[in-house]
Design an enzyme around this catalytic site. Structure first.
Site, PDB file in Angstrom:
ATOM      1  N   LYS A  76      33.510 -18.004   6.953  1.00 11.57           N
ATOM      2  CA  LYS A  76      33.632 -18.781   8.189  1.00 11.57           C
ATOM      3  C   LYS A  76      33.865 -17.813   9.342  1.00 11.57           C
ATOM      4  O   LYS A  76      34.781 -16.976   9.282  1.00 11.57           O
ATOM      5  CB  LYS A  76      34.846 -19.702   8.038  1.00 11.57           C
TER       6      LYS A  76
HETATM    7  C1  E4P Z   1      37.038 -27.251   9.783  1.00  8.98           C
HETATM    8  O1  E4P Z   1      36.504 -26.488   8.983  1.00  8.98           O
HETATM    9  C2  E4P Z   1      38.430 -27.144  10.216  1.00  8.98           C
HETATM   10  O2  E4P Z   1      39.178 -26.569   9.186  1.00  8.98           O
HETATM   11  C3  E4P Z   1      39.080 -28.464  10.479  1.00  8.98           C
HETATM   12  O3  E4P Z   1      38.214 -29.559  10.296  1.00  8.98           O
HETATM   13  C4  E4P Z   1      39.912 -28.496  11.719  1.00  8.98           C
HETATM   14  O4  E4P Z   1      40.463 -29.766  11.859  1.00  8.98           O
HETATM   15  P1  E4P Z   1      41.728 -30.081  12.801  1.00  8.98           P
HETATM   16  O5  E4P Z   1      41.237 -30.244  14.194  1.00  8.98           O
HETATM   17  O6  E4P Z   1      42.272 -31.364  12.248  1.00  8.98           O
HETATM   18  O7  E4P Z   1      42.661 -28.913  12.653  1.00  8.98           O
END
Ligand code: E4P
Length: 217
Positions: A83
């Site tokens: 990522k």
């Molecule tokens: C995506 O890969 C992120 O880890 C995640 O969906 C972030 O979500 P949040 O806004 O609830 O932290």
């Protein structure tokens, strides 16, 4: 639509994986912090539970250091998706990593133009953050819709991974628009199965069945 679970909680991942509904996992530095465990150790354990892509995020902001971290994360297991953040260095790393045959999830996407760049950089997944856009008064779902149109216009193969999902309605809307994947917090994933009429209907069937005195044997 594929379902990923958005957590680094191994017991949650194991329980959800046993349902057969789980296609992958996404983690991020905040989720690793919440797990209270070392990133390499917990990510390895997750990769042993789930066969599908497991996103592990680099924490460097510069290209060279991102590539160094990506190399370490890639060695955890074959199903690691690296990522990277949606920055110029992140896109450069995305291009280099996907050209090398790695899966890459470009994260922190908040605009259609950013998603266009990620597709051009060869991203395997683009992660538009629905909930965080909603929080600012914008419409996160509109972004999913715009990206769907752009990717279809040019036959980009990058998969739209709807992220920052906060409700069952987010999942339904993303599915209606045609997001390829939804990464969902465990509680929301569990809530998808619930309907009061299902509970009521089941209760009535079981009560009538008990009156028959029968057993399926
Ligand atoms: C995506 O890969 C992120 O880890 C995640 O969906 C972030 O979500 P949040 O806004 O609830 O932290």
């Amino acid at each position: 639509m594929k379902f990923f679970v958005d957590t680094a909680d191994v017991s949650e991942i194991r329980a959800l994986s046993e349902t057969g509904l789980l296609d992958g996992v996404t983690t991020n530095p905040s989720l690793i912090m919440k797990s209270g465990r070392p990133i390499l150790e917990v990510t390895k354990e997750i990769c042993e539970i789930v066969d599908g892509p497991v996103s592990a995020e680099v924490t460097a902001v510069g290209f060279k250091e991102m590539m160094r971290e990506a190399d370490i994360l890639s060695k955890i297991a074959d199903n690691i998706a690296i990522k990277v953040p949606l920055t110029m260095d992140g896109l450069k790393a995305c291009k280099a990593l996907t050209s090398d045959g790695r899966m890459v999830n470009v994260t922190l996407c908040f605009s259609a133009n950013q998603a266009l760049l990620a597709a051009k950089a060869g991203a395997t997944f683009i992660s538009p953050f629905i909930g965080r856009l909603d929080d600012t008064g914008l419409d996160g779902m509109e972004l999913i819709s715009e990206i769907r149109t752009i990717y279809d216009n040019y036959d980009f193969e990058t998969q739209i991974l709807a992220a920052s999902i906060r409700s069952v309605n987010h999942v339904k809307q993303a599915a209606l628009i045609g997001a390829d994947v939804a990464t969902v917090p465990p509680a929301v994933l569990r809530a998808l199965v619930k309907h009061p009429l299902t509970d009521k209907g089941l209760e009535a069937f079981l009560a009538d069945w008990a009156k028959t005195g029968q057993k399926i044997a």
